[in-house]
Scaffold this motif. Sequence first.
Motif, short mmCIF file in Angstrom:
data_model
loop_
_atom_site.label_atom_id
_atom_site.label_comp_id
_atom_site.label_asym_id
_atom_site.label_seq_id
_atom_site.Cartn_x
_atom_site.Cartn_y
_atom_site.Cartn_z
N THR A 74 74.17 54.63 39.94
CA THR A 74 74.19 53.69 38.82
C THR A 74 72.95 52.82 38.82
O THR A 74 72.34 52.58 37.77
N ALA A 75 72.56 52.33 39.99
CA ALA A 75 71.34 51.53 40.08
C ALA A 75 70.13 52.32 39.61
O ALA A 75 69.27 51.81 38.88
N LEU A 76 70.04 53.58 40.02
CA LEU A 76 68.90 54.41 39.64
C LEU A 76 68.88 54.69 38.13
O LEU A 76 67.81 54.72 37.52
N GLU A 77 70.04 54.86 37.52
CA GLU A 77 70.10 55.05 36.07
C GLU A 77 69.55 53.81 35.36
O GLU A 77 68.77 53.92 34.40
N ARG A 78 69.95 52.64 35.81
CA ARG A 78 69.47 51.41 35.19
C ARG A 78 67.97 51.23 35.44
O ARG A 78 67.23 50.76 34.56
#
Length: 213
Positions: A74-78
């Motif tokens: 999720t962090a990488l998507e953001r």
Amino acid sequence: MSDTSPVTRPAAFWEARYRDTTRVWSGRPNELLVREAADLRPGSALDLGCGEGGDAVWLASRGWRVTGIDISATALERAAEHAVAAGVGDRIVWERHELGETFPQGRFDLVSAHYLQSPVGIDQEGVLRRAAEAVAADGTLLIVMHAAWPSWQTEPPFDAEFPTLDGVLAQLALPDGRWAVETRETVRRPSVSPDGIEGHRDDYVWRIRRTGD
């Protein structure tokens, strides 16, 4: 007996941390990254624990080719969305790694490790040694860590072992004559609690250049 339930595992913990809120960090680069890296010549950079991408986007905006690493999808998507919005999406590669289990390949002109401190276990010493190994000749290893809880934190939320300036250098076990310590200091900055209590927090900073291979 150790607790092996999923919620205590680093990947599950950090994915939940990001997934359960719309944003964790400000999106701005860490102040000490800006201070220590602004004078470096852009090249290839490895951002360990990149979170939502603030540091990686800042580096890319200054001409670096960045590989951003985090444990949370999720962090990488953001982070990727942030990079595209900032116009530097083509300068950053995002990779998911549980550091201590896997590590990115290659050598980099800058390896940045900001606040690799976690309430759930990671092999911090092993990760930092791998980070040093990933620094290219004449490249820079930049490590920043919290030195203690904020001054207003009277009841810490969990037990933590904080590093020392000399302790981290000893753990790195860098070969004599092949590294130069350019920054080794404690930085005190203002810190305000969620309830508005003013205080300070101390961070440790190490900037170390590889002088030989």
